[in-house]
Design a protein around this motif. Structure first.
Motif, PDB file in Angstrom:
ATOM      1  N   GLN A  75      51.372  44.857  52.482  1.00  0.00           N
ATOM      2  CA  GLN A  75      51.218  43.806  51.881  1.00  0.00           C
ATOM      3  C   GLN A  75      50.991  43.776  50.459  1.00  0.00           C
ATOM      4  OE1 GLN A  75      48.547  41.880  55.509  1.00  0.00           O
ATOM      5  NE2 GLN A  75      47.493  42.471  53.412  1.00  0.00           N
ATOM      6  N   ALA A  76      50.891  44.839  49.728  1.00  0.00           N
ATOM      7  CA  ALA A  76      50.970  44.761  48.267  1.00  0.00           C
ATOM      8  C   ALA A  76      52.640  44.881  47.913  1.00  0.00           C
ATOM      9  CB  ALA A  76      50.522  46.108  47.578  1.00  0.00           C
ATOM     10  N   GLN A  77      53.375  45.639  48.701  1.00  0.00           N
ATOM     11  CA  GLN A  77      54.682  45.753  48.423  1.00  0.00           C
ATOM     12  C   GLN A  77      55.369  44.299  48.705  1.00  0.00           C
ATOM     13  OE1 GLN A  77      56.315  49.250  50.172  1.00  0.00           O
ATOM     14  NE2 GLN A  77      55.456  50.602  48.449  1.00  0.00           N
ATOM     15  N   GLN A  78      55.004  43.571  49.686  1.00  0.00           N
ATOM     16  CA  GLN A  78      55.504  42.387  49.860  1.00  0.00           C
ATOM     17  C   GLN A  78      55.215  41.322  48.877  1.00  0.00           C
ATOM     18  OE1 GLN A  78      53.821  42.017  54.026  1.00  0.00           O
ATOM     19  NE2 GLN A  78      55.624  42.321  54.840  1.00  0.00           N
ATOM     20  N   LEU A  79      53.990  41.462  48.281  1.00  0.00           N
ATOM     21  CA  LEU A  79      53.666  40.731  47.091  1.00  0.00           C
ATOM     22  C   LEU A  79      54.474  41.009  45.954  1.00  0.00           C
ATOM     23  CD1 LEU A  79      51.726  38.580  45.915  1.00  0.00           C
ATOM     24  CD2 LEU A  79      49.992  40.483  45.390  1.00  0.00           C
ATOM     25  N   TYR A  80      54.799  42.205  45.634  1.00  0.00           N
ATOM     26  CA  TYR A  80      55.591  42.650  44.573  1.00  0.00           C
ATOM     27  C   TYR A  80      56.976  41.891  44.713  1.00  0.00           C
ATOM     28  CZ  TYR A  80      58.542  45.157  41.259  1.00  0.00           C
ATOM     29  OH  TYR A  80      59.435  45.483  40.421  1.00  0.00           O
ATOM     30  N   VAL A  81      57.600  42.020  45.841  1.00  0.00           N
ATOM     31  CA  VAL A  81      59.012  41.278  46.172  1.00  0.00           C
ATOM     32  C   VAL A  81      58.858  39.873  45.826  1.00  0.00           C
ATOM     33  CG1 VAL A  81      60.575  41.078  48.003  1.00  0.00           C
ATOM     34  CG2 VAL A  81      59.490  43.486  47.635  1.00  0.00           C
ATOM     35  N   LYS A  82      57.806  39.189  46.450  1.00  0.00           N
ATOM     36  CA  LYS A  82      57.569  37.914  46.488  1.00  0.00           C
ATOM     37  C   LYS A  82      57.816  37.574  44.934  1.00  0.00           C
ATOM     38  CE  LYS A  82      54.763  33.934  47.954  1.00  0.00           C
ATOM     39  NZ  LYS A  82      53.371  33.430  48.406  1.00  0.00           N
ATOM     40  N   GLN A  83      56.707  38.183  43.826  1.00  0.00           N
ATOM     41  CA  GLN A  83      56.634  37.902  42.791  1.00  0.00           C
ATOM     42  C   GLN A  83      58.023  37.994  42.009  1.00  0.00           C
ATOM     43  OE1 GLN A  83      52.917  39.531  41.186  1.00  0.00           O
ATOM     44  NE2 GLN A  83      51.501  38.110  42.267  1.00  0.00           N
ATOM     45  N   THR A  84      58.448  39.333  42.162  1.00  0.00           N
ATOM     46  CA  THR A  84      59.699  39.556  41.564  1.00  0.00           C
ATOM     47  C   THR A  84      60.783  38.545  41.782  1.00  0.00           C
ATOM     48  OG1 THR A  84      59.144  41.861  41.477  1.00  0.00           O
ATOM     49  CG2 THR A  84      61.370  41.223  41.254  1.00  0.00           C
ATOM     50  N   LEU A 315      45.998  41.910  39.631  1.00  0.00           N
ATOM     51  CA  LEU A 315      46.415  42.383  41.107  1.00  0.00           C
ATOM     52  C   LEU A 315      45.450  41.910  42.224  1.00  0.00           C
ATOM     53  CD1 LEU A 315      48.428  43.589  43.090  1.00  0.00           C
ATOM     54  CD2 LEU A 315      47.409  45.830  42.530  1.00  0.00           C
ATOM     55  N   VAL A 316      44.017  42.083  41.618  1.00  0.00           N
ATOM     56  CA  VAL A 316      42.952  41.701  42.793  1.00  0.00           C
ATOM     57  C   VAL A 316      43.129  40.112  42.760  1.00  0.00           C
ATOM     58  CG1 VAL A 316      40.674  41.351  42.727  1.00  0.00           C
ATOM     59  CG2 VAL A 316      41.382  43.619  42.349  1.00  0.00           C
ATOM     60  N   THR A 317      43.322  39.445  41.693  1.00  0.00           N
ATOM     61  CA  THR A 317      43.251  38.114  41.985  1.00  0.00           C
ATOM     62  C   THR A 317      44.619  37.666  42.627  1.00  0.00           C
ATOM     63  OG1 THR A 317      42.446  37.662  39.487  1.00  0.00           O
ATOM     64  CG2 THR A 317      43.530  35.991  40.543  1.00  0.00           C
ATOM     65  N   ASP A 318      45.754  38.239  42.493  1.00  0.00           N
ATOM     66  CA  ASP A 318      47.054  37.646  43.265  1.00  0.00           C
ATOM     67  C   ASP A 318      46.921  37.932  44.692  1.00  0.00           C
ATOM     68  OD1 ASP A 318      47.803  36.730  40.941  1.00  0.00           O
ATOM     69  OD2 ASP A 318      49.113  38.317  40.424  1.00  0.00           O
ATOM     70  N   TYR A 319      46.381  39.243  44.932  1.00  0.00           N
ATOM     71  CA  TYR A 319      46.357  39.704  46.396  1.00  0.00           C
ATOM     72  C   TYR A 319      45.268  38.986  46.897  1.00  0.00           C
ATOM     73  CZ  TYR A 319      46.321  43.173  50.407  1.00  0.00           C
ATOM     74  OH  TYR A 319      46.278  43.731  51.373  1.00  0.00           O
ATOM     75  N   ARG A 320      44.474  38.557  46.459  1.00  0.00           N
ATOM     76  CA  ARG A 320      43.081  37.848  47.355  1.00  0.00           C
ATOM     77  C   ARG A 320      43.818  36.435  47.493  1.00  0.00           C
ATOM     78  NH1 ARG A 320      37.484  39.329  43.822  1.00  0.00           N
ATOM     79  NH2 ARG A 320      36.768  40.822  45.339  1.00  0.00           N
ATOM     80  N   ALA A 321      44.558  36.131  46.644  1.00  0.00           N
ATOM     81  CA  ALA A 321      45.076  34.574  46.775  1.00  0.00           C
ATOM     82  C   ALA A 321      46.116  34.671  47.863  1.00  0.00           C
ATOM     83  CB  ALA A 321      45.824  34.080  45.601  1.00  0.00           C
ATOM     84  N   ALA A 322      46.919  35.660  48.186  1.00  0.00           N
ATOM     85  CA  ALA A 322      48.108  36.061  49.137  1.00  0.00           C
ATOM     86  C   ALA A 322      47.454  36.335  50.279  1.00  0.00           C
ATOM     87  CB  ALA A 322      49.110  36.939  48.639  1.00  0.00           C
TER      88      ALA A 322
END
Length: 424
Positions: A75-84, A315-322
């Motif tokens: 999920q962290a890597q999916q978040l990185y891909v989405k933001q990138t 990252l905490v803020t973004d991950y919690r939102a996602a």
């Protein structure tokens, strides 16, 4: 007492069979494993790269012994891909992450690797040291796609294509034992228990405890287990009878929780320290939770997700939102760090106008001071060395985000400084 020289028959046989099944399918592949040509922007491209996309793979465990870790890493890597991608992608192309869950099953892991290999430029994760080791010869000899494994065995060193992020298990365990000696009262002449998975991960960690024990005048009492073992009662009884003063565990989160819980319940109240993959904060909600907070420590290749750094806080803020329903843990840090390193290699490869596998591999070898924002600086210029020898020591604490607090900042013990991991 168990000895690491004993054959790991079940896993070895399964891996051998799986490799045999996949060998025929890859024997006719071109040696470069790439099929490169010039594409958009005059950039050389190859497997997994088109004028519009860059495809990477994730070989993970969402249903096996490392299910909690695998979910967070992915999920962290999916978040990185989405933001990138939201920021424009890399090299004018959108990232695509293709995920396969192998459930920590050797045949599924190697089948998934074979399926994705022609379709991706490389892998932002591959959970399972034994599985990565099983395809290492293929990767080095013909496939040559960059692999950033969620695995830290020294057997993976020496390859320009498989790059270990952070200290290997042997180095990490040396730092862990140093913590027990310098801060938890372990002294010359004491016995140190070590419970470890059979195979690549556990036996590499055992090399570290033996090296550290030799330097500190300790005796190691070994207990080898299988990934399918979940009740550590027999191991605790044996270690208690041996009179150990501390324990290292190189296994999964469930084994660590059982070990600490049983030890506390039976009066073996000694400090226990695990390797980085031997904890999940969800364990704090189990009956073993109170004992984990009192007796357990974890050696980690980074500061925890709850660290007081700008990257960690964002990252905490973004991950919690996602993922509002999911808990925070250090798998998020590991996943994000690997994705960010892979992304940095892609950016450098783009600047060199070479997004082929060869170009991405070469680009990573130029990165000597990558700071992922979690207390560690990574150097990828030497394939024979891990990217760092530092370890932070963490302690479970349900009152902090991610369930882990730092009790010793990232550092390298003297015993680790003088130790050279054994490469294949």
């Amino acid at each position: 007492m168990m000895h690491r020289g004993q054959a790991v028959r079940g896993l070895a046989a399964a891996l051998a069979a799986a490799v045999a099944l996949t060998a025929a399918g890859c024997s006719a592949k071109a040696k470069s494993g790439d099929g490169s040509g010039t594409g958009k922007g005059g950039v050389r491209a190859g497997a997994g790269v088109t004028d519009s996309t860059i495809s990477v793979g994730a070989l993970t465990d969402m249903t096996g012994v490392y299910a909690t870790l695998g979910k967070s890493v992915t999920q962290a890597q999916q978040l990185y891909v989405k933001q990138t991608n939201a920021a424009g992608g890399i090299c004018g192309r959108q990232l695509e992450l293709t995920v396969r869950d192998h459930g920590y099953d050797p045949q599924k892991a190697l089948a998934a690797y074979t399926e994705l290999e022609p379709k991706v430029v490389g892998y932002t994760q591959f959970i399972g040291s034994p599985f990565v080791a099983a395809v290492k010869q293929r990767i080095d000899g013909q496939d040559k796609g960059l692999v950033l494994p969620q695995a830290w065995s020294a057997s993976l060193l020496g390859s320009p294509y498989i790059r270990v992020l952070g200290s290997t298990y042997d180095v990490e365990t040396i730092n862990a034992v140093d913590f027990l000696v310098t801060e938890k009262g372990l002294k010359r002449g004491d016995k140190l228990g070590h419970v470890y998975f059979e195979g690549d991960y556990g036996e590499n960690a055992l090399l570290g405890s033996e090296h550290a024990a030799g330097k500190a005048g300790l005796t190691v009492v070994e207990q080898k287990i299988k990934p399918t073992d979940s009740d550590m009662s027999a191991q605790v009884a044996a270690l208690k009878q041996a009179g150990v003063k501390a324990i290292v565990i190189s296994a999964g989160p469930r084994q660590a929780a059982s070990l600490v819980g049983v030890a506390a319940a039976t009066g073996l109240r000694v400090p226990v320290i695990g390797n980085n993959s031997a904890f999940a904060p969800q364990l704090l909600g189990t009956p073993a939770g109170p004992a984990l907070e009192k007796m357990y420590y974890v050696a980690s290749p980074s500061l925890p997700i709850g660290a007081d750094t700008p990257v960690a806080k964002k990252l905490v803020t973004d991950y919690r939102a996602a993922y509002p329903k999911d808990a925070l843990d250090n798998g998020i840090v590991a996943g994000w760090t690997a994705a960010a390193v892979f992304g940095e290699a892609l950016k450098k490869a783009c600047a060199a106008k070479d997004l082929s596998r060869e170009g991405v591999d070469k680009a990573l070898l130029t990165i000597s001071g990558h700071d992922a924002g979690f207390g560690m600086t990574h150097d990828f210029t030497d394939p024979k060395a891990p990217s760092s020898k530092e370890s932070a020591i963490l302690q479970p604490d349900k009152s902090v985000p991610g369930g882990m607090r730092t009790v010793r900042q990232p550092s390298v013990s003297e015993a680790a400084k003088s130790f050279t991991p054994k490469t294949p």
